[in-house]
Design a protein around this motif. Structure first.
Motif, PDB file in Angstrom:
ATOM      1  N   ILE A 125       0.834  -1.194   0.000  1.00  0.00           N
ATOM      2  CA  ILE A 125       0.000   0.000   0.000  1.00  0.00           C
ATOM      3  C   ILE A 125       0.874   1.251   0.000  1.00  0.00           C
ATOM      4  CG2 ILE A 125      -1.926  -1.126   1.145  1.00  0.00           C
ATOM      5  CD1 ILE A 125      -1.116   0.228   3.726  1.00  0.00           C
ATOM      6  N   LYS A 126       0.323   2.345  -0.518  1.00  0.00           N
ATOM      7  CA  LYS A 126       1.037   3.601  -0.615  1.00  0.00           C
ATOM      8  C   LYS A 126       0.908   4.394   0.679  1.00  0.00           C
ATOM      9  CE  LYS A 126       2.265   2.778  -4.820  1.00  0.00           C
ATOM     10  NZ  LYS A 126       3.697   2.489  -5.121  1.00  0.00           N
ATOM     11  N   ASN A 128      -0.326   7.370   1.335  1.00  0.00           N
ATOM     12  CA  ASN A 128      -1.651   7.949   1.616  1.00  0.00           C
ATOM     13  C   ASN A 128      -2.645   6.890   2.077  1.00  0.00           C
ATOM     14  OD1 ASN A 128      -1.561   6.880  -1.090  1.00  0.00           O
ATOM     15  ND2 ASN A 128      -3.475   7.951  -1.540  1.00  0.00           N
ATOM     16  N   GLN A 129      -2.536   5.674   1.531  1.00  0.00           N
ATOM     17  CA  GLN A 129      -3.436   4.599   1.930  1.00  0.00           C
ATOM     18  C   GLN A 129      -3.147   4.146   3.360  1.00  0.00           C
ATOM     19  OE1 GLN A 129      -2.280   2.018  -1.343  1.00  0.00           O
ATOM     20  NE2 GLN A 129      -4.235   2.340  -2.375  1.00  0.00           N
ATOM     21  N   GLN A 132      -4.479   6.769   5.632  1.00  0.00           N
ATOM     22  CA  GLN A 132      -5.944   6.714   5.656  1.00  0.00           C
ATOM     23  C   GLN A 132      -6.439   5.559   6.521  1.00  0.00           C
ATOM     24  OE1 GLN A 132      -8.099   9.075   3.910  1.00  0.00           O
ATOM     25  NE2 GLN A 132      -9.345   8.165   5.530  1.00  0.00           N
TER      26      GLN A 132
END
Length: 255
Positions: A125-126, A128-129, A132
């Motif tokens: 996952i990145k 930002n993910q 989040q």
């Protein structure tokens, strides 16, 4: 004439010898500086890899703590509620819908947790993910009202850079939840062509920076890790007005 020629030749030999000695001397100095530079580069790379490894371990440990809290504070309470609801179904059959709805929520929560537990999911996952996911968890468990805002066009960073940044954020989040008594946590990620600026603010009790050492909230550790990725880390706080973390990461020319 013959003596002058001999003297000139001797002088030329001395000059040539001196030049050779100077060149050898300069070459030795250059090699020493080069070796020192290479040694520092190797040490820096080793330190970077060490910090990456430590950050990955800390992220996994924090993730496991998060799962533990969620199992206890969220899914545990939902299961207790489902048990109570089931006990009342025999007397009130119409309550079966409430039981079904609650079981659906529990199932969704378990599915969400199963994703987080999966190492491949976390690794792929990145930034930002990942942030989040933290924000969603805070809101789901009513720990603190949180949000994430992204300004500009999102740019993927090097995976190791994202690990370092996420660990810095995770450390700040943890301290906010544990110590700040804040009710609001705002995260802003602003992308430009040359840098990423992340600003995290809470409305907690804060502290007096002139009287209170910030080492307790890990600022020194954050700055050390930020330096590995050429990121500037700063924390501003004021009593009863909250705390702000700012991460400024300037992109390299080849990123």
């Amino acid at each position: 004439m013959e003596q002058q020629g001999t003297a000139g030749l001797f002088l030329a030999i001395i000059v040539l010898f001196s030049v050779c000695v100077i060149m050898v001397f300069l070459f030795i100095i250059f090699q020493k500086k080069k070796n020192v530079l290479l040694t520092k580069q190797v040490e820096s790379q080793q330190q970077f890899e060490k910090e990456i490894g430590e950050s990955q371990v800390e992220i996994r440990e924090q993730t496991l703590r998060n799962i533990s809290w969620e199992l206890h504070d969220n899914i545990g309470q939902l299961l207790t509620l489902a048990k109570i609801q089931l006990q009342s179904v025999s007397d009130n059959p119409e309550n079966i819908k409430d039981v079904n709805d609650n079981l659906t929520v529990i199932l969704n929560e378990v599915r969400a947790l199963s994703k987080v537990i999966n190492p491949d999911f976390i690794a792929n996952i990145k930034l930002n993910q990942a942030v989040q996911l933290e924000i969603d968890r805070f809101n789901r468990l009513n720990y603190i009202k949180s949000d994430l805002v992204i300004e500009g066009e999102y740019l993927d960073l090097d995976a190791k850079t994202e690990i370092i940044i996420f660990r810095i954020l995770q450390e700040f989040f943890s301290n906010t939840i544990k110590h700040s008594r804040a009710s609001i946590l705002n995260v802003m990620m602003r992308f430009t062509d040359y840098e990423l600026v992340i600003i995290v603010k809470d409305n907690g009790i804060g502290f007096n920076a002139s009287q209170n050492s910030t080492s307790g909230i890990g600022l020194n550790n954050m700055k050390k890790r930020g330096a590995l990725i050429n990121a500037e880390i700063s924390i501003e706080s004021e009593e009863n007005k909250g705390t702000q973390l700012t991460i400024t990461h300037r992109f390299s020319l080849n990123s």
